[in-house]
Design a protein around this motif. Structure first.
Motif, PDB file in Angstrom:
ATOM      1  N   MET A 105     -31.348  64.743  76.987  1.00  0.00           N
ATOM      2  CA  MET A 105     -32.257  65.408  76.037  1.00  0.00           C
ATOM      3  C   MET A 105     -32.773  64.374  75.032  1.00  0.00           C
ATOM      4  SD  MET A 105     -31.556  68.752  73.621  1.00  0.00           S
ATOM      5  CE  MET A 105     -31.293  69.856  75.008  1.00  0.00           C
ATOM      6  N   GLN A 106     -34.082  64.242  74.916  1.00  0.00           N
ATOM      7  CA  GLN A 106     -34.667  63.224  74.047  1.00  0.00           C
ATOM      8  C   GLN A 106     -34.517  63.615  72.574  1.00  0.00           C
ATOM      9  OE1 GLN A 106     -38.142  63.769  76.484  1.00  0.00           O
ATOM     10  NE2 GLN A 106     -38.408  61.573  76.718  1.00  0.00           N
ATOM     11  N   LYS A 107     -34.121  62.634  71.769  1.00  0.00           N
ATOM     12  CA  LYS A 107     -33.843  62.861  70.357  1.00  0.00           C
ATOM     13  C   LYS A 107     -35.035  62.444  69.507  1.00  0.00           C
ATOM     14  CE  LYS A 107     -29.969  61.338  68.817  1.00  0.00           C
ATOM     15  NZ  LYS A 107     -28.881  60.373  68.519  1.00  0.00           N
ATOM     16  N   VAL A 108     -35.461  63.350  68.630  1.00  0.00           N
ATOM     17  CA  VAL A 108     -36.583  63.075  67.738  1.00  0.00           C
ATOM     18  C   VAL A 108     -36.134  63.305  66.304  1.00  0.00           C
ATOM     19  CG1 VAL A 108     -38.953  63.647  67.117  1.00  0.00           C
ATOM     20  CG2 VAL A 108     -38.228  63.804  69.510  1.00  0.00           C
ATOM     21  N   LEU A 109     -36.285  62.280  65.472  1.00  0.00           N
ATOM     22  CA  LEU A 109     -35.980  62.407  64.053  1.00  0.00           C
ATOM     23  C   LEU A 109     -37.263  62.728  63.304  1.00  0.00           C
ATOM     24  CD1 LEU A 109     -34.056  62.121  61.606  1.00  0.00           C
ATOM     25  CD2 LEU A 109     -34.721  59.703  61.526  1.00  0.00           C
ATOM     26  N   PHE A 128     -36.538  69.312  73.588  1.00  0.00           N
ATOM     27  CA  PHE A 128     -36.149  68.113  72.847  1.00  0.00           C
ATOM     28  C   PHE A 128     -34.990  68.452  71.903  1.00  0.00           C
ATOM     29  CE2 PHE A 128     -40.451  67.266  74.166  1.00  0.00           C
ATOM     30  CZ  PHE A 128     -40.529  65.899  74.340  1.00  0.00           C
ATOM     31  N   ARG A 129     -34.424  67.414  71.327  1.00  0.00           N
ATOM     32  CA  ARG A 129     -33.342  67.590  70.353  1.00  0.00           C
ATOM     33  C   ARG A 129     -33.819  67.079  68.999  1.00  0.00           C
ATOM     34  NH1 ARG A 129     -27.580  64.384  70.597  1.00  0.00           N
ATOM     35  NH2 ARG A 129     -26.790  65.045  68.564  1.00  0.00           N
ATOM     36  N   PRO A 130     -34.411  67.961  68.161  1.00  0.00           N
ATOM     37  CA  PRO A 130     -34.939  67.511  66.875  1.00  0.00           C
ATOM     38  C   PRO A 130     -33.888  67.496  65.768  1.00  0.00           C
ATOM     39  CG  PRO A 130     -35.530  69.795  67.244  1.00  0.00           C
ATOM     40  CD  PRO A 130     -34.756  69.353  68.460  1.00  0.00           C
ATOM     41  N   THR A 131     -33.985  66.483  64.921  1.00  0.00           N
ATOM     42  CA  THR A 131     -33.184  66.385  63.700  1.00  0.00           C
ATOM     43  C   THR A 131     -34.157  66.241  62.539  1.00  0.00           C
ATOM     44  OG1 THR A 131     -31.323  65.332  64.814  1.00  0.00           O
ATOM     45  CG2 THR A 131     -31.506  65.006  62.427  1.00  0.00           C
ATOM     46  N   VAL A 132     -33.943  66.994  61.471  1.00  0.00           N
ATOM     47  CA  VAL A 132     -34.818  66.932  60.303  1.00  0.00           C
ATOM     48  C   VAL A 132     -34.021  66.424  59.114  1.00  0.00           C
ATOM     49  CG1 VAL A 132     -36.318  68.219  58.743  1.00  0.00           C
ATOM     50  CG2 VAL A 132     -36.208  68.856  61.164  1.00  0.00           C
ATOM     51  N   VAL A 133     -34.494  65.347  58.511  1.00  0.00           N
ATOM     52  CA  VAL A 133     -33.868  64.819  57.303  1.00  0.00           C
ATOM     53  C   VAL A 133     -34.798  65.090  56.129  1.00  0.00           C
ATOM     54  CG1 VAL A 133     -34.818  62.487  57.674  1.00  0.00           C
ATOM     55  CG2 VAL A 133     -32.810  62.792  56.217  1.00  0.00           C
ATOM     56  N   GLU A 134     -34.221  65.554  55.030  1.00  0.00           N
ATOM     57  CA  GLU A 134     -35.011  65.969  53.872  1.00  0.00           C
ATOM     58  C   GLU A 134     -34.340  65.489  52.590  1.00  0.00           C
ATOM     59  OE1 GLU A 134     -37.203  67.330  50.966  1.00  0.00           O
ATOM     60  OE2 GLU A 134     -37.920  67.559  53.029  1.00  0.00           O
ATOM     61  N   ARG A 135     -35.091  64.762  51.774  1.00  0.00           N
ATOM     62  CA  ARG A 135     -34.543  64.216  50.531  1.00  0.00           C
ATOM     63  C   ARG A 135     -34.058  65.314  49.584  1.00  0.00           C
ATOM     64  NH1 ARG A 135     -35.081  59.409  47.957  1.00  0.00           N
ATOM     65  NH2 ARG A 135     -36.626  58.690  49.475  1.00  0.00           N
ATOM     66  N   THR A 136     -34.780  66.429  49.546  1.00  0.00           N
ATOM     67  CA  THR A 136     -34.416  67.531  48.666  1.00  0.00           C
ATOM     68  C   THR A 136     -33.104  68.167  49.117  1.00  0.00           C
ATOM     69  OG1 THR A 136     -36.759  67.984  48.314  1.00  0.00           O
ATOM     70  CG2 THR A 136     -35.218  69.709  47.703  1.00  0.00           C
ATOM     71  N   SER A 137     -32.301  68.614  48.175  1.00  0.00           N
ATOM     72  CA  SER A 137     -31.073  69.304  48.541  1.00  0.00           C
ATOM     73  C   SER A 137     -31.381  70.687  49.084  1.00  0.00           C
ATOM     74  CB  SER A 137     -30.155  69.434  47.316  1.00  0.00           C
ATOM     75  OG  SER A 137     -30.745  70.296  46.360  1.00  0.00           O
ATOM     76  N   GLY A 177     -31.319  76.314  65.516  1.00  0.00           N
ATOM     77  CA  GLY A 177     -31.411  75.399  66.647  1.00  0.00           C
ATOM     78  C   GLY A 177     -31.757  73.978  66.297  1.00  0.00           C
ATOM     79  N   VAL A 178     -31.872  73.680  65.003  1.00  0.00           N
ATOM     80  CA  VAL A 178     -32.286  72.349  64.559  1.00  0.00           C
ATOM     81  C   VAL A 178     -31.243  71.791  63.599  1.00  0.00           C
ATOM     82  CG1 VAL A 178     -34.045  71.052  63.282  1.00  0.00           C
ATOM     83  CG2 VAL A 178     -34.738  72.900  64.845  1.00  0.00           C
ATOM     84  N   ASP A 179     -30.952  70.512  63.736  1.00  0.00           N
ATOM     85  CA  ASP A 179     -30.012  69.820  62.849  1.00  0.00           C
ATOM     86  C   ASP A 179     -30.741  69.395  61.583  1.00  0.00           C
ATOM     87  OD1 ASP A 179     -28.053  68.305  61.655  1.00  0.00           O
ATOM     88  OD2 ASP A 179     -28.171  66.644  63.089  1.00  0.00           O
ATOM     89  N   TYR A 180     -30.532  70.146  60.491  1.00  0.00           N
ATOM     90  CA  TYR A 180     -31.125  69.797  59.194  1.00  0.00           C
ATOM     91  C   TYR A 180     -30.119  68.992  58.382  1.00  0.00           C
ATOM     92  CZ  TYR A 180     -35.300  72.752  59.504  1.00  0.00           C
ATOM     93  OH  TYR A 180     -36.507  73.292  59.852  1.00  0.00           O
ATOM     94  N   ARG A 181     -30.609  67.933  57.765  1.00  0.00           N
ATOM     95  CA  ARG A 181     -29.763  67.087  56.914  1.00  0.00           C
ATOM     96  C   ARG A 181     -30.422  66.953  55.546  1.00  0.00           C
ATOM     97  NH1 ARG A 181     -28.407  62.236  61.313  1.00  0.00           N
ATOM     98  NH2 ARG A 181     -27.712  63.643  63.003  1.00  0.00           N
ATOM     99  N   PHE A 182     -30.009  67.794  54.621  1.00  0.00           N
ATOM    100  CA  PHE A 182     -30.586  67.789  53.282  1.00  0.00           C
ATOM    101  C   PHE A 182     -29.893  66.749  52.400  1.00  0.00           C
ATOM    102  CE2 PHE A 182     -31.701  72.045  54.823  1.00  0.00           C
ATOM    103  CZ  PHE A 182     -33.045  72.089  54.479  1.00  0.00           C
ATOM    104  N   GLY A 183     -30.603  66.360  51.366  1.00  0.00           N
ATOM    105  CA  GLY A 183     -30.043  65.420  50.405  1.00  0.00           C
ATOM    106  C   GLY A 183     -29.933  64.006  50.933  1.00  0.00           C
TER     107      GLY A 183
END
Length: 407
Positions: free
Chosen positions: A1-5, A25-34, A118-124
């Protein structure tokens, strides 16, 4: 599964993540806000036909409709003149067959809720560095351990970190349109329900409207300047002082609105600026929404453009699955026309939204009142002549439904 940041969890980021997940796909979302700050505040934004259709395909039609602002009447006021009332439902009908006005924070929350399972969210957290070796992208973060991805997408807004790291400093891509936008929440002491109050003066427009979801009100300040103010987009105290300075001595309800500025924890302030890159991908890194082609906050339909471009990007990546770089090129080709048209609209709307002369202050309310009394067919002709209607009607959504891999 292709990984997309994906960097950014406002509008384009969650829409892109949703569709990438649908396509396997395998999406990961990174977000500066908490996470606790995510989805609060923001000004009212517009979703037009294509964006409304995309959110409907995501199963969000009912939630989007329920969250609409419900502002029915616009009262336009000027010094020494009686107010002019405008029926916004009639104005909206003349602009587009499908149109929803929604608070940006409310839209962000709806999109997050639709994707969080279904999505890996990474806040902060935020991206610190990127290294594209041609086969993948090695990413370091400010907080999390390093990780490798097949693609990295910057959906992190006008002040994009991804764009700065890969394409260069923001300054070389900025096209200021000569104005600023400030927005924040405050108590609804004006008793507003479905009415927005606005005051027009030369180079200034101030508005306040009720927010039915919270029982509060929201103040909006638009103003024009001859030179940029040199503000730091993360220095909120400095920005609040700039806003006070610009409206010092301004009458109407402005003193009452500014009384609540210090207490506002959802304050937004930024220049009305376009981002003018001609290419939105470099190697395995790409940009979407305002990060790549911000048409100008409040004047260019940026929220709808973010939804559409994210949808197309996901679809083209899925269609080119074995050759992701080809997918990025096809994405750029698909959205280039609407991006360029949207970019041309911003300066025109800046001139019409914020009055530039006493004559414009005098004529704008009357012209708006006349417009809504015209038949819808004639209204749409007028909007098309201005360029705005042409952009809205030019978006033909590709159909990627046969690429869906998940239930």
């Amino acid at each position: 599964m292709q990984k997309v940041l994906i960097s950014g969890a406002s509008v384009a980021g969650p829409v892109l993540a949703y569709w990438l997940r649908q396509y396997g796909f395998r999406p990961t979302v990174v977000e500066r806000t908490s996470a606790g700050r995510h989805g609060l505040g923001g000004h009212a934004v517009d979703l037009f036909a294509a964006a409304v259709e995309i959110t409907a395909r995501m199963g969000l039609a009912d939630r989007i409709h329920e969250a609409r602002t419900r502002t029915r009447w616009l009262s336009m006021e000027r010094y020494g003149k009686p107010p002019v009332d405008v029926d916004l439902d009639k104005l909206s009908a003349g602009l587009s067959d499908q149109h929803v006005e929604i608070l940006r924070g409310e839209l962000t929350s709806i999109l997050y809720d639709a994707t969080r399972a279904g999505v890996d969210y990474r806040f902060g957290d935020s991206i610190a560095s990127l290294h594209d070796d041609g086969d993948g992208v090695d990413v370091t973060f400010e907080q999390a351990p390093p990780e490798r991805f097949d693609l990295v997408i910057g959906a992190d807004g006008m002040h994009s970190t991804v764009r700065r790291l890969v394409f260069g400093p923001e300054q070389q891509f900025r096209r200021p349109l000569g104005g600023y936008l400030g927005v924040y929440s405050l108590p609804n002491s004006f008793g507003l329900d479905n009415r927005m109050l606005t005051h027009l003066s030369v180079d200034r427009l101030v508005g306040v409207y009720g927010v039915h979801q919270t029982g509060q009100a929201r103040a909006t300040f638009l103003f024009r300047t001859k030179e940029e103010l040199g503000d730091d987009h993360r220095d909120k105290e400095r920005q609040k002082q700039l806003l006070r300075d610009q409206f010092r001595g301004h009458g109407w309800k402005v003193p009452q609105l500014l009384e609540h500025l210090d207490a506002a924890d959802d304050f937004y302030f930024d220049s009305i600026t376009q981002i003018t890159l001609e290419d939105w991908h470099r190697g395995r890194v790409a940009l979407v929404g305002d990060a790549g082609f911000c048409p100008g906050p409040a004047v260019g339909g940026g929220t709808s453009l973010a939804v559409v471009s994210a949808y197309v990007l996901a679809g083209e990546l899925a269609a080119a699955r074995s050759d992701l770089l080809s997918g990025l090129r096809n994405y750029q080709r698909q959205v280039r026309d609407v991006v360029q048209q949207s970019r041309r609209i911003g300066p025109k709307l800046m001139r019409s939204i914020i009055p530039a002369s006493p004559t414009a202050v005098r004529l704008t309310p009357a012209a708006t009142a006349v417009l809504i009394r015209l038949p819808e067919r004639v209204q749409r002709f007028v909007w098309a002549r201005s360029g705005f209607g042409k952009v809205l009607s030019s978006v033909q959504l590709p159909d990627y439904r046969d690429l869906v891999r998940t239930p």
